[in-house]
Design a protein around this motif. Structure first.
Motif, PDB file in Angstrom:
ATOM      1  N   ARG A 223       0.807  -1.215   0.000  1.00  0.00           N
ATOM      2  CA  ARG A 223       0.000   0.000   0.000  1.00  0.00           C
ATOM      3  C   ARG A 223       0.844   1.270   0.000  1.00  0.00           C
ATOM      4  NH1 ARG A 223      -4.609  -0.388   4.401  1.00  0.00           N
ATOM      5  NH2 ARG A 223      -4.886  -2.469   3.513  1.00  0.00           N
ATOM      6  N   VAL A 224       2.051   1.181  -0.531  1.00  0.00           N
ATOM      7  CA  VAL A 224       2.940   2.336  -0.547  1.00  0.00           C
ATOM      8  C   VAL A 224       2.326   3.493  -1.328  1.00  0.00           C
ATOM      9  CG1 VAL A 224       5.155   3.194  -1.413  1.00  0.00           C
ATOM     10  CG2 VAL A 224       5.054   1.016  -0.172  1.00  0.00           C
ATOM     11  N   LYS A 225       1.798   3.204  -2.498  1.00  0.00           N
ATOM     12  CA  LYS A 225       1.234   4.265  -3.341  1.00  0.00           C
ATOM     13  C   LYS A 225       0.071   4.958  -2.636  1.00  0.00           C
ATOM     14  CE  LYS A 225       1.223   3.623  -7.711  1.00  0.00           C
ATOM     15  NZ  LYS A 225       0.939   3.161  -9.094  1.00  0.00           N
ATOM     16  N   GLU A 226      -0.759   4.195  -1.944  1.00  0.00           N
ATOM     17  CA  GLU A 226      -1.891   4.778  -1.228  1.00  0.00           C
ATOM     18  C   GLU A 226      -1.417   5.687  -0.101  1.00  0.00           C
ATOM     19  OE1 GLU A 226      -5.568   5.856  -0.224  1.00  0.00           O
ATOM     20  OE2 GLU A 226      -5.168   4.519  -1.914  1.00  0.00           O
ATOM     21  N   LEU A 227      -0.381   5.287   0.602  1.00  0.00           N
ATOM     22  CA  LEU A 227       0.147   6.099   1.694  1.00  0.00           C
ATOM     23  C   LEU A 227       0.795   7.382   1.177  1.00  0.00           C
ATOM     24  CD1 LEU A 227       1.677   3.239   3.857  1.00  0.00           C
ATOM     25  CD2 LEU A 227      -0.350   4.598   4.411  1.00  0.00           C
ATOM     26  N   VAL A 228       1.428   7.297   0.027  1.00  0.00           N
ATOM     27  CA  VAL A 228       2.044   8.488  -0.565  1.00  0.00           C
ATOM     28  C   VAL A 228       0.971   9.497  -0.967  1.00  0.00           C
ATOM     29  CG1 VAL A 228       3.390   9.329  -2.533  1.00  0.00           C
ATOM     30  CG2 VAL A 228       4.146   7.303  -1.276  1.00  0.00           C
ATOM     31  N   ARG A 229      -0.197   9.019  -1.358  1.00  0.00           N
ATOM     32  CA  ARG A 229      -1.300   9.937  -1.663  1.00  0.00           C
ATOM     33  C   ARG A 229      -1.679  10.750  -0.419  1.00  0.00           C
ATOM     34  NH1 ARG A 229      -3.773   5.310  -4.485  1.00  0.00           N
ATOM     35  NH2 ARG A 229      -3.518   5.586  -6.727  1.00  0.00           N
ATOM     36  N   LEU A 230      -1.608  10.111   0.730  1.00  0.00           N
ATOM     37  CA  LEU A 230      -1.968  10.784   1.976  1.00  0.00           C
ATOM     38  C   LEU A 230      -0.830  11.645   2.516  1.00  0.00           C
ATOM     39  CD1 LEU A 230      -3.800   7.829   3.779  1.00  0.00           C
ATOM     40  CD2 LEU A 230      -4.840   9.755   2.567  1.00  0.00           C
ATOM     41  N   TRP A 231       0.406  11.142   2.398  1.00  0.00           N
ATOM     42  CA  TRP A 231       1.587  11.849   2.905  1.00  0.00           C
ATOM     43  C   TRP A 231       2.675  11.808   1.831  1.00  0.00           C
ATOM     44  CZ3 TRP A 231      -0.956   8.192   6.102  1.00  0.00           C
ATOM     45  CH2 TRP A 231      -1.700   8.775   7.141  1.00  0.00           C
ATOM     46  N   PRO A 232       2.683  12.771   0.923  1.00  0.00           N
ATOM     47  CA  PRO A 232       3.621  12.743  -0.209  1.00  0.00           C
ATOM     48  C   PRO A 232       5.093  12.694   0.193  1.00  0.00           C
ATOM     49  CG  PRO A 232       1.886  14.344  -0.590  1.00  0.00           C
ATOM     50  CD  PRO A 232       1.748  13.900   0.830  1.00  0.00           C
ATOM     51  N   ASP A 233       5.420  13.165   1.388  1.00  0.00           N
ATOM     52  CA  ASP A 233       6.821  13.192   1.809  1.00  0.00           C
ATOM     53  C   ASP A 233       7.172  12.027   2.744  1.00  0.00           C
ATOM     54  OD1 ASP A 233       9.264  14.576   1.477  1.00  0.00           O
ATOM     55  OD2 ASP A 233       9.117  15.380   3.509  1.00  0.00           O
ATOM     56  N   ALA A 234       6.322  11.008   2.783  1.00  0.00           N
ATOM     57  CA  ALA A 234       6.563   9.859   3.658  1.00  0.00           C
ATOM     58  C   ALA A 234       7.836   9.128   3.241  1.00  0.00           C
ATOM     59  CB  ALA A 234       5.379   8.905   3.620  1.00  0.00           C
ATOM     60  N   ARG A 235       8.478   8.480   4.223  1.00  0.00           N
ATOM     61  CA  ARG A 235       9.667   7.672   3.983  1.00  0.00           C
ATOM     62  C   ARG A 235       9.330   6.208   4.246  1.00  0.00           C
ATOM     63  NH1 ARG A 235      10.851  12.383   2.691  1.00  0.00           N
ATOM     64  NH2 ARG A 235      12.959  13.254   2.823  1.00  0.00           N
ATOM     65  N   PHE A 236      10.009   5.315   3.527  1.00  0.00           N
ATOM     66  CA  PHE A 236       9.718   3.889   3.626  1.00  0.00           C
ATOM     67  C   PHE A 236      11.004   3.089   3.812  1.00  0.00           C
ATOM     68  CE2 PHE A 236       6.263   5.814   1.316  1.00  0.00           C
ATOM     69  CZ  PHE A 236       5.140   5.229   1.872  1.00  0.00           C
ATOM     70  N   ILE A 237      10.969   2.162   4.762  1.00  0.00           N
ATOM     71  CA  ILE A 237      12.083   1.249   4.999  1.00  0.00           C
ATOM     72  C   ILE A 237      11.557  -0.160   4.774  1.00  0.00           C
ATOM     73  CG2 ILE A 237      13.856   0.486   6.613  1.00  0.00           C
ATOM     74  CD1 ILE A 237      13.181   3.034   8.266  1.00  0.00           C
ATOM     75  N   HIS A 238      12.071  -0.823   3.773  1.00  0.00           N
ATOM     76  CA  HIS A 238      11.666  -2.208   3.500  1.00  0.00           C
ATOM     77  C   HIS A 238      12.720  -3.162   4.017  1.00  0.00           C
ATOM     78  CE1 HIS A 238      11.504  -5.781   0.603  1.00  0.00           C
ATOM     79  NE2 HIS A 238      10.626  -5.986   1.565  1.00  0.00           N
ATOM     80  N   ILE A 239      12.282  -4.126   4.820  1.00  0.00           N
ATOM     81  CA  ILE A 239      13.182  -5.163   5.309  1.00  0.00           C
ATOM     82  C   ILE A 239      12.722  -6.516   4.758  1.00  0.00           C
ATOM     83  CG2 ILE A 239      11.877  -5.329   7.485  1.00  0.00           C
ATOM     84  CD1 ILE A 239      14.550  -6.163   8.822  1.00  0.00           C
ATOM     85  N   HIS A 240      13.644  -7.240   4.150  1.00  0.00           N
ATOM     86  CA  HIS A 240      13.323  -8.561   3.602  1.00  0.00           C
ATOM     87  C   HIS A 240      14.130  -9.620   4.337  1.00  0.00           C
ATOM     88  CE1 HIS A 240      17.186  -8.619   1.425  1.00  0.00           C
ATOM     89  NE2 HIS A 240      16.910  -7.363   1.068  1.00  0.00           N
ATOM     90  N   ARG A 241      13.692 -10.860   4.186  1.00  0.00           N
ATOM     91  CA  ARG A 241      14.303 -11.967   4.915  1.00  0.00           C
ATOM     92  C   ARG A 241      14.297 -13.217   4.044  1.00  0.00           C
ATOM     93  NH1 ARG A 241      12.330 -13.562  10.996  1.00  0.00           N
ATOM     94  NH2 ARG A 241      14.243 -14.610  11.687  1.00  0.00           N
ATOM     95  N   ASN A 242      15.130 -14.175   4.415  1.00  0.00           N
ATOM     96  CA  ASN A 242      15.197 -15.423   3.652  1.00  0.00           C
ATOM     97  C   ASN A 242      13.791 -16.004   3.467  1.00  0.00           C
ATOM     98  OD1 ASN A 242      15.521 -18.334   3.091  1.00  0.00           O
ATOM     99  ND2 ASN A 242      17.693 -17.826   3.277  1.00  0.00           N
TER     100      ASN A 242
END
Length: 389
Positions: A223-242
């Motif tokens: 839902r990154v795109k939806e959140l950017v609509r609400l807060w255009p300057d939002a920052r995102f940290i993606h963490i992935h795992r095995n």
């Protein structure tokens, strides 16, 4: 195996159930949609409705109180931690929340999303005593000031949440797709979700003034795109795992939460397919959405890297997203890491059939993040402590 051929598990709802903090409208809509519920669940239904009715005047007062104090309030855009369930989002959240510049969702706000500013202050001592010692799904401690994700709270404020699938698991897949991808959701429902998330976040900004809101929620991976609509300057940290670990741990996650939260008889025969089929869709949605963001608005890390070099990894996050100096935060993080002590993570078996399915269904993402595509060659993180067998 069909549902009627599968042994159904019986729900046993408790007074600590998240719906005890829901509003009357959300409860009536959900109970009406999923009727009839088992007879032994009806006393719980009555208690949740009674709780909501008693709280309604307080909730209305809190809404008016919040509106009066946030009318001209400027709230900094949040920082969001995203990643599939069981990918290390909680560990990263706990580390970053040591920064006193961040605000975050508390257990009190999770349990009383409508009332944590006013009524919650009065009930806080009672509610804190009712907190479990550890999370249902692992041995992570639950403290009165421990950061929580916002999804349970939002599920008590409106109906677009995959948690409603855990409460009413006979339609788990349907609720998952609505709650994560907005599949089939009406414009009215999406507007309601937007309105409630803004309201919930504004209250946190009001209660923790001058701080930037830090939010962890695996649902927001899709839902990154939806959140950017609400807060255009939002920052995102993606963490992935095995991914081989993620599959086993997510299966455990669902089984534990269904046992604690289900209000209907349920079976577990569909969980594997739910996990295998939705993971690729969530990951691809994330990759596509992040590709449209400025480089300074998103950063990606691996769970194994975070565990092996936490301070260096966090320093890199701060630099990539322009979050300010990490130097003043480092002592707080080091103190938290020392508190973890001998914490032991869940241990899992890795049957060859499971490994093969993960390898076949998630291959493109395994390759994308540089994990071994052959499970017999994949050296896993310390949770497993060795080679997949």
């Amino acid at each position: 195996m069909s549902r009627d051929q599968t042994e159904l598990r019986t729900p046993h709802p408790r007074l600590s159930h998240p719906l005890m903090g829901a509003d009357i409208g959300t409860l009536l809509q959900q109970f009406a949609t999923h009727r009839p519920l088992p007879m032994h669940v009806l006393p719980f239904v009555a208690m949740t409705l009674a709780s909501a009715l008693v709280r309604t005047p307080f909730s209305l007062c809190e809404r008016a109180w919040t509106a009066a104090r946030t009318r001209h309030q400027e709230m900094p855009s949040p920082v969001f931690i995203v990643g599939h369930w069981r990918s290390g989002t909680t560990h990263l959240y706990n580390l970053l929340s040591r920064d006193p510049r961040f605000a975050f969702v508390s257990p009190l706000a999770t349990g009383l999303p409508w009332d944590f500013c006013l009524l919650g202050r009065v009930l806080r001592p009672l509610l804190e005593r009712a907190l479990p010692e550890h999370r249902f799904i692992d041995q992570v401690k639950v403290a009165s000031d421990a950061p929580q994700e916002d999804e349970i709270a939002l599920a008590s404020m409106q109906t677009l949440s995959f948690y409603h699938g855990l409460y009413f698991p006979q339609r788990l897949e349907w609720w998952f797709d609505r709650g994560v991808f907005f599949d089939g959701a009406s414009v009215r429902e999406i507007r309601c979700w937007r309105r409630q998330i803004r309201y919930f976040y504004r209250k946190h900004a009001l209660m923790q003034p001058g701080r930037q809101l830090l939010i962890k929620n695996p649902v927001y991976t899709a839902r990154v795109k939806e959140l950017v609509r609400l807060w255009p300057d939002a920052r995102f940290i993606h963490i992935h795992r095995n991914p081989y670990v993620v599959f086993q741990s997510t299966r455990h996650f669902y089984r534990k939460l269904l046992h604690e939260l289900a209000l209907q008889p349920y079976d577990e025969s569909h969980l594997d397919e739910l996990i295998l089929s939705r993971y690729p869709r969530m990951m691809q949605r994330l990759i596509d959405d992040v590709a449209e963001l400025p480089a300074s608005h998103a950063v990606e890390i691996g769970f194994d890297t975070l565990e092996q070099a936490p301070l260096e990894t966090l320093r890199g996050i701060y630099a990539a997203l322009g979050l300010g100096s990490f130097t003043q935060v480092q002592p707080h993080v080091e103190a938290y890491l020392a508190e973890l002590g001998e914490y032991r993570k869940n241990q899992y078996l890795f049957p060859p059939t499971d490994n093969q399915r993960v390898s076949e269904r998630w291959r493109s993402f395994i390759e994308h993040w540089g994990y071994a595509t052959s499970p017999t060659q994949a050296r896993l993180d310390p949770e497993v402590g060795g080679v997949v067998r």
